[in-house]
Design a protein around this motif. Structure first.
Motif, PDB file in Angstrom:
ATOM      1  N   LEU A 140       0.837  -1.187   0.000  1.00 36.03           N
ATOM      2  CA  LEU A 140       0.000   0.000   0.000  1.00 36.03           C
ATOM      3  C   LEU A 140       0.877   1.244   0.000  1.00 36.03           C
ATOM      4  O   LEU A 140       1.807   1.359   0.803  1.00 36.03           O
ATOM      5  CB  LEU A 140      -0.904   0.002   1.235  1.00 36.03           C
ATOM      6  CG  LEU A 140      -1.813   1.218   1.399  1.00 36.03           C
ATOM      7  CD1 LEU A 140      -2.855   1.269   0.279  1.00 36.03           C
ATOM      8  CD2 LEU A 140      -2.499   1.171   2.760  1.00 36.03           C
ATOM      9  N   VAL A 141       0.594   2.169  -0.900  1.00 39.06           N
ATOM     10  CA  VAL A 141       1.300   3.456  -0.952  1.00 39.06           C
ATOM     11  C   VAL A 141       0.498   4.440  -0.113  1.00 39.06           C
ATOM     12  O   VAL A 141      -0.666   4.697  -0.405  1.00 39.06           O
ATOM     13  CB  VAL A 141       1.433   3.967  -2.407  1.00 39.06           C
ATOM     14  CG1 VAL A 141       2.093   5.344  -2.423  1.00 39.06           C
ATOM     15  CG2 VAL A 141       2.204   2.978  -3.251  1.00 39.06           C
ATOM     16  N   ARG A 142       1.130   4.987   0.916  1.00 35.97           N
ATOM     17  CA  ARG A 142       0.428   5.921   1.808  1.00 35.97           C
ATOM     18  C   ARG A 142       0.826   7.376   1.568  1.00 35.97           C
ATOM     19  O   ARG A 142       0.041   8.262   1.828  1.00 35.97           O
ATOM     20  CB  ARG A 142       0.676   5.551   3.259  1.00 35.97           C
ATOM     21  CG  ARG A 142       0.063   4.205   3.600  1.00 35.97           C
ATOM     22  CD  ARG A 142       0.277   3.882   5.059  1.00 35.97           C
ATOM     23  NE  ARG A 142      -0.230   2.574   5.357  1.00 35.97           N
ATOM     24  CZ  ARG A 142      -1.308   2.343   6.077  1.00 35.97           C
ATOM     25  NH1 ARG A 142      -1.993   3.329   6.576  1.00 35.97           N
ATOM     26  NH2 ARG A 142      -1.699   1.118   6.313  1.00 35.97           N
ATOM     27  N   GLY A 143       2.038   7.597   1.122  1.00 37.91           N
ATOM     28  CA  GLY A 143       2.492   8.959   0.894  1.00 37.91           C
ATOM     29  C   GLY A 143       3.011   9.605   2.166  1.00 37.91           C
ATOM     30  O   GLY A 143       2.826   9.094   3.276  1.00 37.91           O
ATOM     31  N   ALA A 144       3.665  10.747   2.017  1.00 34.88           N
ATOM     32  CA  ALA A 144       4.306  11.436   3.136  1.00 34.88           C
ATOM     33  C   ALA A 144       3.318  11.819   4.231  1.00 34.88           C
ATOM     34  O   ALA A 144       3.637  11.782   5.416  1.00 34.88           O
ATOM     35  CB  ALA A 144       5.037  12.678   2.634  1.00 34.88           C
ATOM     36  N   ASN A 145       2.091  12.186   3.833  1.00 37.02           N
ATOM     37  CA  ASN A 145       1.091  12.620   4.810  1.00 37.02           C
ATOM     38  C   ASN A 145      -0.072  11.645   4.943  1.00 37.02           C
ATOM     39  O   ASN A 145      -1.121  12.002   5.481  1.00 37.02           O
ATOM     40  CB  ASN A 145       0.564  14.011   4.439  1.00 37.02           C
ATOM     41  CG  ASN A 145       1.639  15.051   4.516  1.00 37.02           C
ATOM     42  OD1 ASN A 145       2.310  15.176   5.529  1.00 37.02           O
ATOM     43  ND2 ASN A 145       1.834  15.790   3.435  1.00 37.02           N
ATOM     44  N   MET A 146       0.097  10.430   4.422  1.00 40.46           N
ATOM     45  CA  MET A 146      -0.914   9.368   4.485  1.00 40.46           C
ATOM     46  C   MET A 146      -2.108   9.608   3.559  1.00 40.46           C
ATOM     47  O   MET A 146      -3.122   8.973   3.687  1.00 40.46           O
ATOM     48  CB  MET A 146      -1.432   9.184   5.921  1.00 40.46           C
ATOM     49  CG  MET A 146      -0.369   8.879   6.943  1.00 40.46           C
ATOM     50  SD  MET A 146       0.270   7.223   6.788  1.00 40.46           S
ATOM     51  CE  MET A 146      -1.094   6.287   7.426  1.00 40.46           C
ATOM     52  N   PHE A 147      -2.006  10.544   2.610  1.00 44.45           N
ATOM     53  CA  PHE A 147      -3.142  10.888   1.773  1.00 44.45           C
ATOM     54  C   PHE A 147      -2.994  10.407   0.332  1.00 44.45           C
ATOM     55  O   PHE A 147      -3.781  10.791  -0.529  1.00 44.45           O
ATOM     56  CB  PHE A 147      -3.389  12.396   1.771  1.00 44.45           C
ATOM     57  CG  PHE A 147      -3.550  13.011   3.150  1.00 44.45           C
ATOM     58  CD1 PHE A 147      -4.064  12.286   4.213  1.00 44.45           C
ATOM     59  CD2 PHE A 147      -3.173  14.316   3.374  1.00 44.45           C
ATOM     60  CE1 PHE A 147      -4.204  12.850   5.468  1.00 44.45           C
ATOM     61  CE2 PHE A 147      -3.320  14.892   4.635  1.00 44.45           C
ATOM     62  CZ  PHE A 147      -3.837  14.162   5.677  1.00 44.45           C
ATOM     63  N   ALA A 148      -2.006   9.558   0.036  1.00 44.46           N
ATOM     64  CA  ALA A 148      -1.833   9.073  -1.337  1.00 44.46           C
ATOM     65  C   ALA A 148      -3.086   8.326  -1.769  1.00 44.46           C
ATOM     66  O   ALA A 148      -3.722   7.627  -0.981  1.00 44.46           O
ATOM     67  CB  ALA A 148      -0.622   8.135  -1.405  1.00 44.46           C
ATOM     68  N   GLY A 149      -3.464   8.519  -3.011  1.00 43.54           N
ATOM     69  CA  GLY A 149      -4.635   7.831  -3.545  1.00 43.54           C
ATOM     70  C   GLY A 149      -5.942   8.536  -3.287  1.00 43.54           C
ATOM     71  O   GLY A 149      -6.980   8.097  -3.777  1.00 43.54           O
ATOM     72  N   GLU A 150      -5.945   9.619  -2.538  1.00 46.67           N
ATOM     73  CA  GLU A 150      -7.189  10.315  -2.211  1.00 46.67           C
ATOM     74  C   GLU A 150      -7.674  11.133  -3.412  1.00 46.67           C
ATOM     75  O   GLU A 150      -7.698  12.360  -3.375  1.00 46.67           O
ATOM     76  CB  GLU A 150      -7.006  11.199  -0.971  1.00 46.67           C
ATOM     77  CG  GLU A 150      -7.107  10.438   0.309  1.00 46.67           C
ATOM     78  CD  GLU A 150      -8.444   9.749   0.458  1.00 46.67           C
ATOM     79  OE1 GLU A 150      -9.502  10.410   0.373  1.00 46.67           O
ATOM     80  OE2 GLU A 150      -8.442   8.528   0.675  1.00 46.67           O
ATOM     81  N   ILE A 151      -8.065  10.430  -4.464  1.00 46.74           N
ATOM     82  CA  ILE A 151      -8.452  11.083  -5.705  1.00 46.74           C
ATOM     83  C   ILE A 151      -9.731  11.881  -5.575  1.00 46.74           C
ATOM     84  O   ILE A 151      -9.965  12.794  -6.356  1.00 46.74           O
ATOM     85  CB  ILE A 151      -8.566  10.055  -6.849  1.00 46.74           C
ATOM     86  CG1 ILE A 151      -9.596   8.987  -6.505  1.00 46.74           C
ATOM     87  CG2 ILE A 151      -7.218   9.458  -7.161  1.00 46.74           C
ATOM     88  CD1 ILE A 151      -9.834   7.970  -7.603  1.00 46.74           C
ATOM     89  N   GLY A 152     -10.556  11.589  -4.613  1.00 50.24           N
ATOM     90  CA  GLY A 152     -11.792  12.340  -4.414  1.00 50.24           C
ATOM     91  C   GLY A 152     -11.569  13.722  -3.866  1.00 50.24           C
ATOM     92  O   GLY A 152     -12.489  14.532  -3.800  1.00 50.24           O
ATOM     93  N   HIS A 153     -10.347  14.028  -3.445  1.00 56.97           N
ATOM     94  CA  HIS A 153     -10.059  15.325  -2.843  1.00 56.97           C
ATOM     95  C   HIS A 153      -9.138  16.175  -3.710  1.00 56.97           C
ATOM     96  O   HIS A 153      -8.513  17.113  -3.232  1.00 56.97           O
ATOM     97  CB  HIS A 153      -9.441  15.131  -1.449  1.00 56.97           C
ATOM     98  CG  HIS A 153     -10.330  14.363  -0.542  1.00 56.97           C
ATOM     99  ND1 HIS A 153     -11.487  14.892  -0.018  1.00 56.97           N
ATOM    100  CD2 HIS A 153     -10.277  13.092  -0.115  1.00 56.97           C
ATOM    101  CE1 HIS A 153     -12.089  13.975   0.723  1.00 56.97           C
ATOM    102  NE2 HIS A 153     -11.369  12.878   0.685  1.00 56.97           N
ATOM    103  N   LEU A 154      -9.031  15.824  -4.992  1.00 57.74           N
ATOM    104  CA  LEU A 154      -8.173  16.588  -5.899  1.00 57.74           C
ATOM    105  C   LEU A 154      -8.889  17.821  -6.376  1.00 57.74           C
ATOM    106  O   LEU A 154     -10.066  17.840  -6.567  1.00 57.74           O
ATOM    107  CB  LEU A 154      -7.766  15.733  -7.104  1.00 57.74           C
ATOM    108  CG  LEU A 154      -6.931  14.502  -6.769  1.00 57.74           C
ATOM    109  CD1 LEU A 154      -6.667  13.704  -8.052  1.00 57.74           C
ATOM    110  CD2 LEU A 154      -5.607  14.886  -6.152  1.00 57.74           C
TER     111      LEU A 154
END
Length: 167
Positions: free
Chosen positions: A153-167
């Motif tokens: 799982l890719v989480r990203g630096a702030n744990m928000f990776a993949g949050e495409i609904g918030h772009l």
């Protein structure tokens, strides 16, 4: 019940609690409506999750408190368990959900973003088993996403990776 676990999916309109066997098969489920408002951030959501778990225990005719519990929530969840931003769950936005849920349920809770949890579940047990590179897109009250790369799982630096609904 060896290898069993309990999962809860918190959505914008419903909370679904399931009892799973070791292979990930659903043995029992219970639903509660997601509460629309809040007096203290996360408290009414935690109470509704507690009601769903009580209903699940009644349906399954089992004591569930000894089983591992995972809760998936929509929105941007920080590393420490704070729901930073959740437009479809505004009653819990800003809440330290990890602390609130542990206090309400009286047990440890594994908390995750719902789309991340869905991606991990699909990778381990579902349609993406054996696939180490994919993007999971969830559609419900909102749009979510989880990214698996190199089987993790890719989480990203702030744990928000993949949050495409918030772009």
């Amino acid at each position: 019940m060896t290898g069993a676990s309990v999962g809860v999916d918190v959505g914008g309109t419903k909370i679904l609690a399931v009892l799973l066997d070791a292979a990930g098969h659903v043995l029992a489920e219970a639903r509660e409506a997601t509460p629309p408002g809040a007096d203290a951030p996360g408290v009414v959501v935690a109470d509704a999750i507690g009601l769903a778990l009580d209903a699940l225990a009644d349906t399954a005719r089992l004591e569930l408190t000894s089983l591992p519990l995972g809760v998936g929530v929509p929105g941007m969840l920080s590393r420490n368990g704070t729901l930073v931003f959740a437009p479809n769950l505004q009653s819990a936005s800003g809440a330290d959900l990890s602390t609130v849920l542990t206090a309400r349920l009286g047990r440890p809770v594994e908390l995750a973003n719902d789309a991340d949890a869905a991606a991990v579940a699909e990778h381990r047990l579902g349609a993406a088993r054996g696939i180490d590179e994919f993007v999971m897109v969830t559609l419900g009250t909102g749009i979510g996403g989880g990214v698996i790369s190199e089987g993790r799982l890719v989480r990203g630096a702030n744990m928000f990776a993949g949050e495409i609904g918030h772009l």
